[in-house]
Write an enzyme that holds these catalytic residues in place. Structure first.
Site, PDB file in Angstrom:
ATOM      1  N   HIS A 178       0.816  -1.220   0.000  1.00 53.19           N
ATOM      2  CA  HIS A 178       0.000   0.000   0.000  1.00 53.19           C
ATOM      3  C   HIS A 178       0.851   1.273   0.000  1.00 53.19           C
ATOM      4  CE1 HIS A 178      -3.649  -2.217   0.402  1.00 53.19           C
ATOM      5  NE2 HIS A 178      -3.380  -2.673   1.616  1.00 53.19           N
TER       6      HIS A 178
ATOM      7  N   ASP B  23      -2.781 -10.753  -2.312  1.00 49.95           N
ATOM      8  CA  ASP B  23      -3.353 -10.220  -1.079  1.00 49.95           C
ATOM      9  C   ASP B  23      -4.809  -9.827  -1.341  1.00 49.95           C
ATOM     10  OD1 ASP B  23      -2.141  -8.804   1.688  1.00 49.95           O
ATOM     11  OD2 ASP B  23      -3.938  -7.820   0.906  1.00 49.95           O
TER      12      ASP B  23
ATOM     13  N   HIS C  83      -6.365  -7.288  -0.427  1.00 55.39           N
ATOM     14  CA  HIS C  83      -6.462  -5.865  -0.712  1.00 55.39           C
ATOM     15  C   HIS C  83      -5.649  -5.524  -1.964  1.00 55.39           C
ATOM     16  CE1 HIS C  83      -6.872  -6.281   3.730  1.00 55.39           C
ATOM     17  NE2 HIS C  83      -7.870  -5.437   3.543  1.00 55.39           N
TER      18      HIS C  83
ATOM     19  N   ASP D 200      -4.720 -12.899   3.560  1.00 51.20           N
ATOM     20  CA  ASP D 200      -5.948 -12.401   4.157  1.00 51.20           C
ATOM     21  C   ASP D 200      -7.182 -12.656   3.298  1.00 51.20           C
ATOM     22  OD1 ASP D 200      -4.717 -10.643   2.419  1.00 51.20           O
ATOM     23  OD2 ASP D 200      -4.743  -8.943   3.785  1.00 51.20           O
TER      24      ASP D 200
END
Length: 334
Positions: A122, A159, A161, A246
């Site tokens: 991120h 991931d 996200h 995740d």
């Protein structure tokens, strides 16, 4: 596998109850004690010049000063302590080690996996966010490109996200392909199908925002029908997997339904693709916040490279997944 690991990464103190905490690495280590053929390697931290190759120098200066003053909340989600500076440089250095080791010929049971923290995908060019300070996979990719040991690098991010930072850094670049499978609408709410790169980076960004509830069959279909052909066309020298865990069905902060065996299935596909295109492969830890499922996911990656054959399910992908993949292929001209 050979795991890049350093105790320095435990010094990144996010305080009580924060999901990204040192227990994550401890859980991975505990899980790997039950597995055969695990080897640990420490690595030198990244140096400032490596970091500013992908991040603005003013941001790096501001972050260093913030951490030297004791840290705190950079934003509501992204918490740091004085030890975060060394931990972040170490996590980036471990990612560099993984990329360089893979390109040096480490394969199969010696495939490198950097299990550092804080995570990185991120972190955008000029800011920290989403628990991330330096973009570890991006630093690693840029390092091997600058060293001339690779001409083209692909980063595949599974991931849950979207890795907005990695996309941001390489969006207009033709020498790095970024591909992501992520949950649609989840933080940071980026990674739309239509985001496919610009300029020299046209068609080198692949986004597959799957609907909540997607599971093993959906992820495997997305890899087979979109990620694999994109990688084959791009023909990278190295594939870095931004490996977050995740999307697991029991992770506390997502709604996806990937099983532990699903991570073995995805790993097996990555290995097959890199074998097909003649690319090296390396793994860099991103998210994963259920300690048991995180440890199990990393162990599944390891066991797949150690020779275990994944067990495939009989499920079919959802029609929504098939539609997303078809639209992605059309946008990318695959």
């Amino acid at each position: 596998m050979r795991f890049g690991y350093s105790e320095r990464c435990l010094e990144h103190d996010t305080g009580e109850r924060h999901p990204e905490n040192p227990d994550r690495l401890c859980a991975i280590r505990r899980g790997l004690t039950k597995r055969h053929g695990v080897e640990y390697v420490d690595a030198e931290p990244a140096v400032r010049e490596d970091v500013v190759a992908v991040h603005d120098e003013e941001y790096v200066d501001d972050l260093e000063a913030f951490l030297a003053d004791g840290g705190g909340s950079w934003d509501p989600d992204t918490v740091a302590s004085e030890g975060t500076w060394d931990a972040a440089l170490t996590a980036a250095g471990l990612a560099q080690w993984a990329a360089q080791t893979a390109l040096d010929g480490a394969r199969d049971r010696n495939t490198p996996f950097a299990i550092g923290r804080p995570p990185g995908h991120h972190a955008v060019t000029d800011d920290a966010m989403g628990f991330c300070f330096f973009n570890n996979a991006a630093v690693a990719a840029q390092t091997v490109l600058d060293e001339g040991v690779a001409d083209r690098v692909a980063i595949f991010d599974w991931d849950v996200h979207h890795g907005n930072g990695t996309q941001d850094i390489f969006y207009d670049r033709g020498d790095v392909l970024y591909a992501s499978i992520h949950e649609d609408g989840l933080y940071p709410d980026t990674g739309a199908l239509e985001e496919t790169g610009e300029g020299e980076g046209d068609a080198t960004t692949v986004n597959l925002p799957l609907a909540a509830g997607a599971g093993d069959a959906d992820y495997c279909y997305a890899i087979d029908e979109a990620i694999a052909p994109a990688l084959e066309r791009f023909d990278p020298d190295l594939v870095i997997v931004s490996a977050g865990f995740d999307a697991h069905r029991h992770d506390p902060i997502s709604r996806m339904r990937v099983s532990s065996e699903g991570y073995a299935l995805m790993t097996d596909r990555v290995r097959s693709i890199t074998d097909e295109v003649g690319a090296a492969d390396a793994y860099v830890l991103e998210g994963g916040y259920g300690l048991d499922t995180l440890a199990e996911g990393v162990s599944m990656v390891h066991e797949t490279y150690d020779g275990r054959t994944p067990v495939g399910g009989d499920d079919e992908p959802d029609e929504k997944t098939e539609s997303i993949v078809a639209e992605s292929r059309s946008l990318l001209g695959l």
